[in-house]
Design an enzyme around this catalytic site. Structure first.
Site, PDB file in Angstrom:
ATOM      1  N   ASP A   1     -32.705  50.378  21.109  1.00 43.91           N
ATOM      2  CA  ASP A   1     -31.723  51.037  22.140  1.00 43.91           C
ATOM      3  C   ASP A   1     -33.437  51.691  23.587  1.00 43.91           C
ATOM      4  O   ASP A   1     -33.490  51.892  22.344  1.00 43.91           O
ATOM      5  CB  ASP A   1     -31.200  52.069  22.248  1.00 43.91           C
TER       6      ASP A   1
ATOM      7  N   GLU B   1     -33.983  46.139  24.323  1.00 44.63           N
ATOM      8  CA  GLU B   1     -33.539  46.852  25.529  1.00 44.63           C
ATOM      9  C   GLU B   1     -34.674  47.240  26.859  1.00 44.63           C
ATOM     10  O   GLU B   1     -35.151  48.703  26.801  1.00 44.63           O
ATOM     11  CB  GLU B   1     -32.517  47.985  25.604  1.00 44.63           C
TER      12      GLU B   1
END
Length: 483
Positions: free
Chosen positions: A253, A277
């Site tokens: 993330d 990400e």
């Protein structure tokens, strides 16, 4: 003389009657039928589709198995466990779960406010024992169910920021910060206890090289204590998730919040599938990250090309733009939606429902590793179509790629196949009327059909492979050979 004329007329009459009778029999009684009744002529045979299951190309598809603020709370792991066998049958080979550990928001947390990395719904803290998704036992059952169905399970790892610690005086900021994590303060497991020295700034690091997102509780990955507990120790977060919980890989993330070497070190230590990400529409930036880390990356560049072409600009020339799959197809994880884009009110960050299936047709026929968004798959208006596209992706979407034609409202692409695998041709149109276009195929003197079931047209290629294909108004078709 009169008698001769009468005989002549009589013989002529017999001859005419005989000819008339033969013609009548030929019309009324087809060969092989003595009934004297007209029989229907057989209809031309419809071309028969090839068996796509015979062309398994080794590809797979990942399911993002959640959306923002999933419901019902405390039942999500069980909900997913029930769906796993059907997903496996459809061709899904990985599921990406939301952050599985306890967050500061307790039973309402989506996991992106991590507090205790080792609390999977088995410690009472933040006013709940179970996470929003359920208990640890239910999570372990889900992981086992996935493995029993040959599906890998991907953990969403949030290692930029922490939330839910206790207040302590922070001498490097000159005021109190929520940076105390221990058994009494948001870390009931007692593993990876931490304080202000583990966050920026501290006695070693004077600045945060990443984003200022949650600046006061942004972990400093240069600290040995942080590295040990995140990925190096035998019971580090990474090794506990892999060896104890059974996770098979990682979705990192918000990697804008820490340096690429962190992901590289993590993967060097524990391995596994990974995707980062890196929210950036520049394909070169994504490619650089792949080179620095070795990790796969979500292809935000391709996502924005699809959004621009189908929604924002209504011009398929946008598809010519940069995308990670064009330089690193084996490292590009493609998608049309995720939990963030679907909740973002910014219209430039999501693809509209009316165009979403064309976007799925694109990513499921092009190179890259496609991701299906849970809410799209569970949408009854989309599910059968997505299942069919997954079947096409896992069979004939293979071989080198060649763009055959592109303009503002048409896009035609060919996958050349490999060996006995015939490949395919994708035709997308955003025109308001049916389009037809002559293209060069690899198939000579072969009748084709549309495997997306959007056209009943059955063109036949000539001796050079030239063939005219069609696409419906504001739709797509996927062409390949027939038996």
């Amino acid at each position: 003389m009169k008698k001769i004329n009468i005989i002549f007329v009589f013989l002529l009459g017999i001859l005419l009657f005989s000819c008339s009778k033969d013609n009548s029999n030929e019309t009324q009684n087809p060969p092989g039928d003595g009934s004297g009744t007209q029989q229907p002529q057989p209809e031309p045979e419809e071309p028969k589709a090839i068996d796509l299951s015979a062309y398994d190309n080794g590809n797979g598809v990942m399911m993002q198995a959640f959306y923002w603020d999933v419901e019902p709370r405390f039942e999500w792991w069980d909900n997913l466990a029930e769906k796993v066998p059907g997903w496996a049958e459809a061709g899904i080979n990985r599921i990406w779960l939301p952050p599985a550990s306890k967050g500061q928001s307790g039973g309402y947390s989506m996991g992106y406010d991590p507090s205790d990395y080792y609390d999977f719904g088995n410690y009472f803290q933040h006013e709940t024992t179970e996470t929003r998704f359920g208990s640890r036992e239910e999570l372990e059952n889900l992981i086992q169910t996935a493995h029993n169905n040959d599906i890998e399970v991907i953990a969403d790892i949030v290692i930029n920021h922490n939330s839910g610690g206790g207040l302590e005086y922070n001498p490097y900021r000159g005021y109190e910060t929520y940076t105390l994590f221990d058994e009494e303060h948001g870390n009931a497991s007692g593993m990876f206890n931490r304080n202000y020295e583990d966050f920026y700034p501290n006695s070693v690091s004077q600045y945060d090289p990443g984003s200022l997102f949650y600046a006061e509780t942004n972990l400093d990955h240069h600290r040995e204590h942080v590295q040990d507990w995140l990925w190096k120790k035998d019971n580090s977060v990474a090794k506990y998730y892999k060896n104890v919980m059974g996770f098979d890989g990682w979705r990192f993330d918000y990697v804008l919040g820490y340096e690429p070497w962190v992901v590289k070190d993590w993967l060097d230590e524990v391995g596994g599938f990974s995707v980062a990400e890196l929210w950036d529409g520049n394909a070169n930036i994504l490619a650089n990250y792949v080179e620095e880390t070795g990790s796969r990356v979500f292809d935000f560049a391709e996502f924005y090309r699809l959004e621009e072409g189908l929604d924002r600009n209504h011009d398929l020339n946008s598809f010519k733009g940069g995308a990670l799959w064009k330089t690193y197809p084996e490292k590009a994880v493609t998608f049309t939606a995720n939990h963030d884009t679907e909740k973002d009110p910014n219209q430039d960050n999501f693809i509209s429902a009316e165009n979403k299936m064309k976007a799925y047709a694109f990513i499921l026929t092009h190179p890259g590793y496609p991701t299906i968004f849970y809410s799209d798959y569970e949408n009854t208006s989309f599910q059968d179509e997505i299942k069919n596209l997954i079947k096409i992706h896992n069979s004939i979407a293979t071989g080198s790629l060649e763009v055959l034609y592109v303009d503002d409202d048409e896009y035609v692409m060919k996958r050349n196949g490999t060996g006995t695998n015939p490949g395919l041709i994708l035709y997308i149109s955003i025109s308001n009327s049916t389009k037809r276009r002559s293209v060069s195929s690899n198939w000579k003197n072969v009748t084709l059909m549309d495997y997306s079931d959007h056209s009943t047209y059955h063109p036949t290629s000539d001796e050079n492979g030239a063939v005219t294909i069609e696409a419906p108004a504001n739709g797509y078709t996927i062409w390949s050979i027939t038996e």
